[in-house]
Design an enzyme around this catalytic site. Structure first.
Site, PDB file in Angstrom:
ATOM      1  CB  THR A 103      -0.819   0.009   1.313  1.00 50.53           C
ATOM      2  OG1 THR A 103      -1.690  -1.109   1.281  1.00 50.53           O
ATOM      3  CG2 THR A 103      -1.611   1.272   1.497  1.00 50.53           C
TER       4      THR A 103
ATOM      5  NE  ARG B 299      -9.624  -6.312   4.264  1.00 49.98           N
ATOM      6  CZ  ARG B 299      -8.521  -5.559   4.213  1.00 49.98           C
ATOM      7  NH1 ARG B 299      -8.199  -4.934   3.099  1.00 49.98           N
ATOM      8  NH2 ARG B 299      -7.762  -5.425   5.256  1.00 49.98           N
ATOM      9  CB  VAL B 300     -13.634  -1.832   2.797  1.00 49.74           C
ATOM     10  CG1 VAL B 300     -12.958  -0.465   2.871  1.00 49.74           C
ATOM     11  CG2 VAL B 300     -14.500  -1.932   1.541  1.00 49.74           C
ATOM     12  N   GLY B 301     -10.478  -2.387   3.859  1.00 48.27           N
ATOM     13  CA  GLY B 301      -9.550  -2.224   4.984  1.00 48.27           C
ATOM     14  C   GLY B 301      -9.523  -0.798   5.489  1.00 48.27           C
ATOM     15  CG  ASP B 302      -5.838   0.546   7.078  1.00 49.19           C
ATOM     16  OD1 ASP B 302      -5.790  -0.459   6.341  1.00 49.19           O
ATOM     17  OD2 ASP B 302      -4.874   1.321   7.238  1.00 49.19           O
TER      18      ASP B 302
ATOM     19  CB  THR C  51       0.721   0.920   5.413  1.00 48.05           C
ATOM     20  OG1 THR C  51       0.722  -0.140   4.444  1.00 48.05           O
ATOM     21  CG2 THR C  51       2.088   1.008   6.058  1.00 48.05           C
ATOM     22  N   GLY C  52      -0.586  -1.751   6.563  1.00 49.07           N
ATOM     23  CA  GLY C  52      -0.483  -3.044   7.230  1.00 49.07           C
ATOM     24  C   GLY C  52      -1.853  -3.687   7.348  1.00 49.07           C
TER      25      GLY C  52
ATOM     26  N   GLY D 282      -5.236  -4.082   7.831  1.00 48.86           N
ATOM     27  CA  GLY D 282      -6.243  -3.027   7.893  1.00 48.86           C
ATOM     28  C   GLY D 282      -7.309  -3.212   8.949  1.00 48.86           C
TER      29      GLY D 282
HETATM   30  C1  SD4 Z   1      -5.448  -3.033   3.938  1.00 48.94           C
HETATM   31  N1  SD4 Z   1      -3.920  -1.556   5.042  1.00 48.94           N
HETATM   32  O1  SD4 Z   1      -6.229  -3.083   3.007  1.00 48.94           O
HETATM   33  C2  SD4 Z   1      -4.203  -2.211   3.786  1.00 48.94           C
HETATM   34  C3  SD4 Z   1      -3.101  -3.108   3.308  1.00 48.94           C
HETATM   35  C4  SD4 Z   1      -1.744  -2.597   3.590  1.00 48.94           C
HETATM   36  O2  SD4 Z   1       0.452  -2.991   3.839  1.00 48.94           O
HETATM   37  O3  SD4 Z   1      -1.507  -1.481   4.002  1.00 48.94           O
HETATM   38  N2  SD4 Z   1      -0.763  -3.402   3.450  1.00 48.94           N
HETATM   39  O4  SD4 Z   1      -5.612  -3.658   4.986  1.00 48.94           O
END
Ligand code: SD4
Length: 295
Positions: A153, A185-188, A208-209, A211
């Protein structure tokens, strides 16, 4: 003075080079950041962002993006968008050309097309081959690129201080989310407060990471509030990460990262796991850094 912070080694380098090039060409701060993220989305060699990235469990790419303007807390976001890049530019259009904050799915795509974006197939031969591997059970269940030489990301924070000394901040993020995610699915990343936050009176933060965990923590908002309470950017990020590790059972299953940029230019980052690589650009002076998880 212009300061830019951007996540991860590989998309970060592409993002920061494109952003600084735009800045040198006279772009304002928001356009600088939009161009940086758009360059990452449009580069098919980055397997986790935009064109040619890793799809969901149905083999389809669903992209998320958000942008926030610290001047007036205005923001725009899109989620689960198929067949359009760069979605960061669509998010900016949601912010600037609608009364809304977020558009989702096919309706966001329809909005983008109405604004002149051209729908296209975002899957390359390489990401189809990766998907086939996953279908055969030869890839990890969920997938975040974490190796330093790899990519992920892209989240970018920007600060400019004008001749009057007044700070201005922008935060933005763009992603195709976790690979092999459940469709829908939706992340952060597109969630204001979780994936990004910016307030000219305080600073900006981005995540990031994993989510789901970053969202539970409302991580970016928490880091900005920490800076408002007087913490340095580094302390603000570390407190957010410490709280996540203490309170959330899965916060260290995969890396969860928060980075922050205070209105006076102080910056920092923290991660629940591993080492977080990022870039900082101060008036064109570009530096690469690695932030290890607290021991
Ligand atoms: C998510 N935060 O969709 C994003 C993925 C991401 O490093 O940042 N990966 O969860």
């Amino acid at each position: 003075m212009t300061t830019l912070l951007v996540t991860w080694k590989e998309p970060g380098q592409i993002g920061i080079d494109a952003a600084w090039k735009a800045r040198q060409g006279g772009a304002d701060l928001i356009t600088t950041i939009e161009k940086g993220l758009a360059a990452c989305e449009l580069d098919p060699s980055l397997l986790a962002i935009g064109l040619g990235s890793l799809p969901n469990a149905d083999g389809e790419l669903e992209l998320d993006a958000s942008i926030m303007d610290g001047r007036d807390m205005n923001c725009g976001a899109v989620c689960s968008v198929r067949g359009i890049v760069p979605v960061i530019s669509v998010a900016r259009k949601v912010m600037e050309e609608t009364p809304h904050v977020m558009l989702a799915g096919d309706q966001a795509r329809r909005f983008a097309i109405s604004k002149g974006f051209r729908p296209q197939n975002l899957m390359t031969a390489e990401c189809i081959a990766e998907y086939d591997k996953w279908v055969r059970g030869e890839a990890e269940k969920y997938y975040i690129h974490t190796a330093q030489e790899s990519h992920d990301t892209v989240t970018m924070l920007g600060l400019e201080t004008g001749p009057d000394g007044k700070p201005h901040l922008i935060a933005a993020s763009s992603t195709s989310g976790l690979a092999w995610k459940l469709p829908g699915r939706v992340g952060d990343s597109p969630i204001v407060g979780a994936g990004i936050f910016a307030d000219d009176e305080i600073g900006a933060a981005g995540a990031t990471g994993l989510g789901e965990e970053l969202w539970k923590a409302v991580a970016s908002y928490r880091a900005v509030r920490n800076m408002e309470a007087g913490m340095s950017a580094q302390e603000a990020c570390q407190e957010t990460i410490d709280h996540m590790v203490r309170r959330q059972a899965h916060a260290a299953d995969l890396p969860c990262v928060v980075m922050a940029l205070r209105k006076d230019g102080d910056f920092g980052a923290a991660t629940t796991k591993g080492e977080f690589p990022y870039w900082i650009c101060r008036d064109g002076n570009i530096e690469y850094r690695e932030q290890p998880a607290k021991g």
